[in-house]
Each structure stands twice: as C-alpha cells, then as structure tokens.
Design a protein around this motif. Structure first.
Motif, short mmCIF file in Angstrom:
data_model
loop_
_atom_site.label_atom_id
_atom_site.label_comp_id
_atom_site.label_asym_id
_atom_site.label_seq_id
_atom_site.Cartn_x
_atom_site.Cartn_y
_atom_site.Cartn_z
N UNK A 125 40.65 34.77 46.34
CA UNK A 125 39.27 34.79 46.81
C UNK A 125 38.26 34.34 45.76
N UNK A 126 38.71 34.15 44.51
CA UNK A 126 37.78 33.84 43.42
C UNK A 126 37.90 32.42 42.88
N UNK A 127 38.48 31.50 43.65
CA UNK A 127 38.51 30.11 43.24
C UNK A 127 39.50 29.81 42.13
N UNK A 128 39.49 28.55 41.71
CA UNK A 128 40.46 28.05 40.73
C UNK A 128 40.36 28.78 39.39
N UNK A 129 39.15 28.94 38.89
CA UNK A 129 38.98 29.60 37.59
C UNK A 129 39.35 31.08 37.68
N UNK A 130 39.00 31.71 38.81
CA UNK A 130 39.36 33.11 38.99
C UNK A 130 40.86 33.30 39.07
N UNK A 131 41.55 32.37 39.71
CA UNK A 131 43.00 32.49 39.82
C UNK A 131 43.66 32.28 38.46
N UNK A 132 43.10 31.37 37.67
CA UNK A 132 43.61 31.16 36.31
C UNK A 132 43.50 32.46 35.51
N UNK A 133 42.36 33.09 35.59
CA UNK A 133 42.15 34.36 34.88
C UNK A 133 43.12 35.43 35.37
N UNK A 134 43.30 35.49 36.67
CA UNK A 134 44.19 36.48 37.27
C UNK A 134 45.63 36.30 36.78
N UNK A 135 46.12 35.08 36.76
CA UNK A 135 47.51 34.84 36.40
C UNK A 135 47.83 35.16 34.94
N UNK A 136 46.79 35.22 34.12
CA UNK A 136 47.00 35.53 32.70
C UNK A 136 46.58 36.96 32.37
N UNK A 137 46.47 37.79 33.40
CA UNK A 137 46.08 39.20 33.23
C UNK A 137 47.18 40.07 33.82
N UNK A 138 48.04 40.63 32.96
CA UNK A 138 49.19 41.40 33.44
C UNK A 138 48.76 42.65 34.22
N UNK A 139 47.67 43.24 33.83
CA UNK A 139 47.18 44.43 34.56
C UNK A 139 46.73 44.05 35.96
N UNK A 140 46.03 42.94 36.08
CA UNK A 140 45.55 42.49 37.40
C UNK A 140 46.73 42.17 38.31
N UNK A 141 47.74 41.51 37.76
CA UNK A 141 48.91 41.18 38.58
C UNK A 141 49.61 42.46 39.07
N UNK A 142 49.69 43.45 38.21
CA UNK A 142 50.33 44.69 38.60
C UNK A 142 49.53 45.41 39.68
N UNK A 143 48.21 45.35 39.59
CA UNK A 143 47.36 45.92 40.64
C UNK A 143 47.69 45.28 42.00
N UNK A 144 47.80 43.94 42.01
CA UNK A 144 48.10 43.25 43.26
C UNK A 144 49.45 43.66 43.81
N UNK A 145 50.45 43.67 42.98
CA UNK A 145 51.81 43.99 43.43
C UNK A 145 51.87 45.41 43.98
N UNK A 146 51.24 46.36 43.31
CA UNK A 146 51.25 47.74 43.78
C UNK A 146 50.57 47.86 45.14
N UNK A 147 49.49 47.14 45.33
CA UNK A 147 48.80 47.17 46.62
C UNK A 147 49.65 46.54 47.72
N UNK A 148 50.32 45.44 47.40
CA UNK A 148 51.20 44.79 48.37
C UNK A 148 52.30 45.75 48.82
N UNK A 149 52.91 46.43 47.88
CA UNK A 149 53.98 47.38 48.22
C UNK A 149 53.46 48.52 49.09
N UNK A 150 52.30 49.04 48.74
CA UNK A 150 51.74 50.16 49.48
C UNK A 150 51.44 49.78 50.92
N UNK A 151 50.84 48.60 51.12
CA UNK A 151 50.47 48.19 52.48
C UNK A 151 51.68 47.77 53.29
N UNK A 152 52.67 47.20 52.64
CA UNK A 152 53.90 46.85 53.36
C UNK A 152 54.58 48.09 53.90
#
Length: 349
Positions: free
Chosen positions: A87-114
């Motif tokens: 949702x945050x565009x190309x630069x936001x996605x670049x920042x996200x992919x290099x942030x291990x904490x952010x990636x873990x937040x996403x994965x945990x949310x995906x597991x919870x909602x699944x």
C-alpha cells in the motif's frame, strides 16, 4: 479374460475422465459485478483469490474478508487464497523488505487471519518493484513460505513475465525491466512458493500503442521461458478476461498545459461487446494473436478495442492442458465474456 478386458476398458475410460483438470484460479475484486460473477459461477472456480489485503512499510496488514463471499466459499468447499499487496508504493516496499521486524509483523498477521477465516494460504501480488530488490524479494518469499508451510498453508506468487531474461534494447523495455520484470527470480521463487502465477497479460497497456492484451506468440514466448525455471506442476498461466480501449484524450491537462494524450482504458466484455453491436461493427479475429479486436471512428478519429473473448480464452485454456500446467489464473471475475464459462467443467470437490 473377460475380467481383464473390463478392467482395461475401465482404466482407459478413467484415464480420459479422471485426468486432473487444470486448476481454475480466478481473482475477485470487491465490485458488485465481480461478486455477481463469483456467485453465478462458483462451481466452476477451483481457487478463489480475492483482493482483500494490503501491507504497509511497517508490516501492518490491513483488510478483511467479505462475509458473504467467505461463507459461500465455505459452503461450496472452495479454497480461498487472498492477495496481499503493498500500500506504500515502490519506496515503501523497498523499506519494508529491508526491515526484519516489519516482515515479521506481516507474517504473524497473515497466520492469525488464515486461522481465523480458514484460508488455504495467500498470494503475493507485489508489483512495480525495482530490479535492485531482486534478492530481498526472494528472501521475503522464502521467509513467508517457510512460516506458512509450518502451519499447513500455501504461498503463491504472481510474477510479471520476464523473458528474455534481461532488459532488452529499447527504453520502454529497459523501464519494464527496471521496475516490473527484473525483480522476479522465478527459479529461486519457485523453490519456495507452492505456485507461480505467470501474469501473461498486459502485453499492450495504457503505456503502449494499441495491441493485443495477451497475444499468443508473446504468451508462448513467456511460457516457454518460464518453464525453463519453474516446474510445470507449479506454474499457472495468466489469462486476461478484460480488454482495452485506446482513444485520443483531452490535450489540455489539468494544469492548463497542452500535450499529446493518447489514452488506454480498461474495457470489460459488458462494455466492449455491446459497443460493437450498437455501432454495427464486425468484430475481427486475429489468427496469429488469437485475440478479437475492432475499431470505430469518433470525431473522425479511429479508436481501437482489443477484447479477449470466449474464443481467445478457449485457445489459452487449451495451451494450459497441452503443456500440462498446474492451471491458469484469470484476472478478473466480472470482466469476462459470459461464454467463457461454457469452456470450463464443474469442479469436483
């Protein structure tokens, strides 16, 4: 001897009738006509991929299922595998992919909602990414797939076709490689993902001159390239259900400046087919591209419409079966020629 003959006949009949049908993966948007198409044809859909979720640069997943769609899917035992996009565009996605904490937040949310909603997994639909983030994107796929697999969930990844494997010669090809094609290391991604959805559509777009949405020679080139790196059992061929309308737009911009303005707009079958009928146009069939098209004049200027229809869908569906692919992935429910559904069998669940 009689028993053996009966057994042989049964085996031959089953070989034809019991062969695995290609998985019919359809994307769903939140529009009324997309949901109406889903409701009307649910028994011919193999996997439903709704556009329910996005993630921001901090790893916050936002979205929710449509309760009606989810309940109907459960009643029909239809696997649901929602999209997750940025949702945050190309630069936001670049920042996200290099942030291990952010990636873990996403994965945990995906597991919870699944777990909460009974999804079979998710599909990554991350596009418009710099080619310099190729390794970071592969790592994200690896980390996510490993986490999902531990919980019995699947990860599929939508990828932009990237033959011939480099930037090419022209400036448009360079731009496409920089920000659309180059990020997908399909050989590596296929090691981690359960399914690669090859988006073999938008050969021509609002960024280009008029032309087929997914011409057959181009589609074959992209398919054969992908099969060098992705097992056919993991490959789903993208089939477009929508079309494009190219026309001359307003040369006066919002800021008052003037410049050429050739526009290409999405045009679904519920618009393109009636338009041809109203203007008494004979729709043309291109036997090379395997796609229908027509043109007409407005204000003495030619306007072009390219429209994947049931004929073009059938030819591409035949391609899926010919190459023994896992299935096909079609964007998007509600945009299709209604006769497309005559080409598909009822799904056995």
């Amino acid at each position: 001897m009689k028993k053996f003959v009966c057994f042989l006949l049964a085996a031959l009949v089953c070989g034809a009738a019991c062969a695995k049908q290609p998985d019919a993966l359809f994307y769903l948007m939140g529009t009324r006509k997309s949901i109406n198409s889903f409701t009307a044809h649910i028994d011919k859909i193999g996997t439903l991929v709704p556009t329910w979720y996005g993630v921001d640069k901090q790893g916050l997943v936002n979205g929710a299922p449509d309760p009606y769609v989810l309940e109907l899917s459960k009643q029909h035992r239809l696997p649901v595998m929602p999209i997750i996009s940025m949702t945050d565009g190309r630069d936001g996605f670049h920042q996200f992919m290099h942030d291990e904490t952010a990636k873990q937040h996403m994965i945990e949310s995906m597991l919870q909602q699944a777990e909460e909603y009974g999804y079979v997994g998710y599909q990554f639909d991350f596009e418009s990414i710099s080619w310099t983030d190729r390794d970071a994107f592969t790592l994200l796929a690896k980390q996510t797939a490993e986490a999902l697999h531990k919980h019995g969930l699947k990860l599929s990844i939508a990828v932009v076709p990237n033959a011939p494997g480099h930037a090419g010669g022209g400036q448009f090809a360079k731009w496409m490689w920089q920000y659309w094609r180059g990020v997908y290391d399909i050989a590596a991604l296929s090691k981690y993902a359960d399914l690669i959805c090859l988006m073999t559509y938008d050969q021509h777009t609002r960024w280009t001159v008029p032309g087929p949405v997914d011409g057959m020679p181009w589609m074959l080139e992209q398919l054969k390239y992908a099969l060098k790196y992705v097992p056919k059992e993991k490959l789903s061929l993208g089939i477009a259900l929508y079309g494009y309308h190219w026309f001359t737009g307003n040369p006066v911009r919002a800021d008052g400046t003037e410049s050429s303005n050739i526009e290409g707009a999405y045009m679904d079958a519920d618009e393109s087919i009636p338009l041809a009928r109203e203007r008494h146009i004979t729709v043309q069939w291109d036997p090379v591209e395997h796609e229908s098209w027509y043109y007409f004049y407005r204000d003495d200027m030619r306007e072009w419409v390219f429209m994947p229809d049931a004929h073009s869908f059938r030819d591409r569906y035949d391609l899926v079966k010919q190459y023994g692919l896992e299935g096909f992935c079609s964007w998007v429910l509600g945009s299709e020629d209604p006769k497309v559904w005559d080409e598909l069998p009822v799904v056995s669940r």
